[in-house]
Enzyme design. Sequence first.
Site, mmCIF file in Angstrom:
data_model
loop_
_atom_site.group_PDB
_atom_site.id
_atom_site.type_symbol
_atom_site.label_atom_id
_atom_site.label_comp_id
_atom_site.label_asym_id
_atom_site.label_seq_id
_atom_site.Cartn_x
_atom_site.Cartn_y
_atom_site.Cartn_z
ATOM 1 N N HIS A 169 42.785 44.801 38.898
ATOM 2 C CA HIS A 169 42.832 43.681 37.954
ATOM 3 C C HIS A 169 41.424 43.187 37.656
ATOM 4 C CE1 HIS A 169 44.549 39.744 36.429
ATOM 5 N NE2 HIS A 169 43.331 39.361 36.780
ATOM 6 N N GLU A 170 40.638 42.938 38.698
ATOM 7 C CA GLU A 170 39.294 42.392 38.489
ATOM 8 C C GLU A 170 38.378 43.400 37.798
ATOM 9 O OE1 GLU A 170 38.899 39.371 38.634
ATOM 10 O OE2 GLU A 170 40.715 38.904 39.759
ATOM 11 N N HIS A 173 38.954 43.415 34.109
ATOM 12 C CA HIS A 173 38.266 42.357 33.362
ATOM 13 C C HIS A 173 36.892 42.846 32.896
ATOM 14 C CE1 HIS A 173 40.990 39.030 33.449
ATOM 15 N NE2 HIS A 173 41.063 38.993 34.764
ATOM 16 N N TYR A 184 38.155 34.159 26.529
ATOM 17 C CA TYR A 184 39.006 33.639 27.594
ATOM 18 C C TYR A 184 39.548 32.264 27.250
ATOM 19 C CZ TYR A 184 40.639 33.971 32.422
ATOM 20 O OH TYR A 184 41.415 34.085 33.545
ATOM 21 N N GLU A 193 44.006 38.461 30.390
ATOM 22 C CA GLU A 193 44.692 38.465 31.681
ATOM 23 C C GLU A 193 45.784 39.525 31.740
ATOM 24 O OE1 GLU A 193 44.482 37.106 34.682
ATOM 25 O OE2 GLU A 193 42.546 36.274 34.124
ATOM 26 N N ASP A 267 44.523 25.628 32.244
ATOM 27 C CA ASP A 267 44.398 27.078 32.357
ATOM 28 C C ASP A 267 43.754 27.719 31.119
ATOM 29 O OD1 ASP A 267 44.857 29.597 33.598
ATOM 30 O OD2 ASP A 267 46.780 29.817 32.569
ATOM 31 N N HIS A 272 46.635 32.403 32.066
ATOM 32 C CA HIS A 272 47.444 33.040 33.107
ATOM 33 C C HIS A 272 48.937 32.823 32.867
ATOM 34 C CE1 HIS A 272 43.566 32.686 35.318
ATOM 35 N NE2 HIS A 272 43.972 33.798 35.923
#
Length: 348
Positions: A169-170, A173, A184, A193, A267, A272
Amino acid sequence: MTCYILPAHLLIELAEAGDVDLRDTIATLLASATLRAQRETLTEAVQFLDLNAAQLRGPAAEAKAVHDVQGGDERGLPGVLRRKEGDGAAADPTVNDAFDNADRTHDFYRDVLGRHSVDGNGLQLVSSVHFGRDFDNAFWDGTQMVYGDGSGKVFQPGALARDLTVVAHEITHGVVQYTAGLRYRKQSGALNESMADVFGSLVKQHALGQSADQADWLVGAGILGTQLQGVALRSLKDPGRAHQLDRQPAHMRSYVDLPDDGNPRNDHGGVHINSGIPNKAFHLAATRLGGNAWDRAGKVWYDALATKLRVNSTFTDAAAATVASAQALFGGEVASTVRSAWTDVGVS
């Protein structure tokens, strides 16, 4: 901007319920605020400036390194080098987890999608472990991956670097940063995301040799601590049902319209929260196409990300982009399946 695996609003809700120490929550939120501006600046540079600058390029060969922040904060990044490409296993299992999962993610992007590292040109994958004290988060800061150890309350100790979906996941990004650069905030941020969740899940499926029907479609399965009750951090199959505070919608009728006003409760406009909608669209497309999700659905989503989406793309833009990619790559039947998946989550 800095993208965390755990959204700030969940930390606030847990703290207000008395489930986590408020001091830990404040420390996490301060780290988020400090790093967000740094990452936004880097993303802008990647999108609009000359990318041949030496500081933005790595070696052409595969390269990974894991550092130890030793409980320090962002001022101590990347930390002490503990393992680099070609080294044997380190004495620290968390170092090895971060290294091995970055390796699995790198190989997925290379072997399945033909992409060499996050920038497509072999940029070194740098990871830092032992960030902060019992830090309940992991993030991409615009240049590298960072993993906290977890407090046992929100995440199990050591679980963040150990979980392949979190690591993938990271790293994804970073891929988003070097491709579409999805801003974002609001729907573009939710797509950012979602792409990280989608490819996080696909890397795990690929590593396990699981078909779309066999996969659990969970991000962070089995890594939650004592105060976050559930099966995982997020579910692409069943958005909103991963844990007791999960409020991700699976359809546009339940879209959560939040402002991007700097308040961590909101958020960044629901990045998210609303990512559950494109997540569900991908799950529907992949399971309807059948077989291995990375063979067709994954390649469609990647092509859309790398060649069609832009910084301010919306869910409608993503639907059109993935349908166009499906048509170009696999023809009308796959394109029709992708279109129906988006329609079934209320996006057209």
